[in-house]
Enzyme design. Structure first.
Site, PDB file in Angstrom:
ATOM      1  N   LYS A  56      73.000 -24.989 -18.550  1.00  0.00           N
ATOM      2  CA  LYS A  56      72.319 -23.733 -18.258  1.00  0.00           C
ATOM      3  C   LYS A  56      71.406 -23.802 -17.037  1.00  0.00           C
ATOM      4  CE  LYS A  56      73.427 -20.708 -21.594  1.00  0.00           C
ATOM      5  NZ  LYS A  56      73.860 -19.321 -21.337  1.00  0.00           N
ATOM      6  N   SER A  88      78.769 -29.474 -23.106  1.00  0.00           N
ATOM      7  CA  SER A  88      77.846 -28.535 -22.467  1.00  0.00           C
ATOM      8  C   SER A  88      76.374 -28.854 -22.669  1.00  0.00           C
ATOM      9  CB  SER A  88      78.137 -27.120 -22.967  1.00  0.00           C
ATOM     10  OG  SER A  88      78.132 -27.086 -24.381  1.00  0.00           O
TER      11      SER A  88
END
Length: 332
Positions: free
Chosen positions: A57, A314
């Site tokens: 992110k 991720s």
């Protein structure tokens, strides 16, 4: 040809890479011997777990904040930045803002695990716990934007966010230019959409595979309905994949529709086994959302024999109690 609604191009991804240099890092792409043997393929792991904030992110958040300063000047962010998040995006916004001396407020639902809340607070951001879903947390964001003039840094639905995440696709194509498939967790669509935009522009034949939860898969339900729809947000080992896509979605729905080739939904048991497998065989601690690529390979028997496949790990923001719950599920 008409301009794509999402407005995410290869050029915008290259611009993002320039902006985020010095905040986000280029992460390794490593071969998994155990998984390659298991699936009779070359399985590569993209370690976004090695970002300073522990998740991908940071790429999108850093790109958007830097782009806003480029376009409007630092004074435009004087009132601070604000977002709603399931955890990782909030931490990314807090990190990027703190590096630039900008105040940040992060609105979180009560479903966000305590470890992610603590990580955000440690970066100096103000945390507000609001409601039982990300959509409810966004109500507080809208109030702060309206009343205080704060600047929204959305978690996914913006071309700048998606372009930042798309820098992962550039790295994949540079490190493994003959990739046959990329398997990516699908929630709001910024990660899959950004990666897909970059990869498809460079190597159109590479398949982009999305993976969602069995329940609460807002993007998948919206794709089926051909419009944004609301779904009930449920607790999951892959909590980062929860939340809606916004009923006024203007970017990622069209982007995902354009770049995603196929899609699978995975059960909580499959996610649990994948988390434990990655820890035991790769010695990597990953959150549930980072394990869904492996979960899909195992649960659905995706045919990858002889292929070169990248799994996007991720993030690593998993609480130990969540890992314990995953282990318990594997023993049943």
């Amino acid at each position: 040809m008409s301009q794509p609604q999402h407005d995410v191009s290869l050029a915008s991804v290259y611009q993002a890479r320039r902006r985020i240099a010095g905040q986000a890092v280029r992460t390794p792409l490593v071969r998994s011997h155990a998984l390659s043997e298991r699936f009779d393929a070359e399985i590569l792991l993209k370690l976004e777990t090695q970002q300073p904030t522990g998740a991908f992110k940071l790429r999108g958040a850093a790109n958007m904040i830097a782009a806003l300063i480029e376009r409007h000047g630092r004074d435009a962010l004087e009132a601070g930045v604000v977002t709603a998040s399931t955890g990782n995006h909030g931490r990314a916004v807090a990190f990027a803002a703190s590096r630039l001396g900008i105040a940040a407020t992060i609105c979180l639902s009560r479903l966000v695990p305590a470890n992610k809340v603590a990580a955000i607070e440690a970066l100096g951001a103000e945390v507000r716990r609001v409601g039982e879903s990300q959509d409810e947390a966004f109500g507080e964001v809208e109030r702060l934007v309206s009343e205080r003039g704060m600047t929204l840094i959305p978690p996914f639905d913006d071309p700048l966010i998606a372009a930042g995440q798309g820098t992962i696709g550039l790295e994949l194509m540079e490190d493994a230019p003959d990739l046959d498939r990329v398997i990516v967790g699908l929630s709001g669509g910024g990660l899959l959409g950004g990666i897909g935009a970059a990869v498809k522009a460079i190597r159109p034949e590479t398949r982009i595979t999305g993976v969602s939860l069995t329940h609460g898969a807002a993007m998948w339900e919206s794709l089926q309905a051909e419009r944004p729809v609301a779904v009930e947000e449920v607790a999951s080992l892959a909590d980062s994949l929860g939340g809606g896509i916004g009923l006024d979605n203007r970017c990622t729905l069209s982007l995902v529709r354009e770049v995603m080739d196929d899609h699978y939904q995975v059960s909580e048991v499959a996610i649990a086994h994948a988390m434990v497998d990655i820890l035991e065989h790769e010695k990597l601690l990953v959150e549930g959302a980072a394990a869904v690529g492996l979960a899909a390979l195992a649960e659905h028997g995706i045919q990858v024999r002889g292929q070169r496949v990248a799994l996007i790990l991720s993030g690593n923001g998993v609480a130990l109690e969540t890992l314990d719950r995953a282990r318990a599920m594997c023993r049943r």
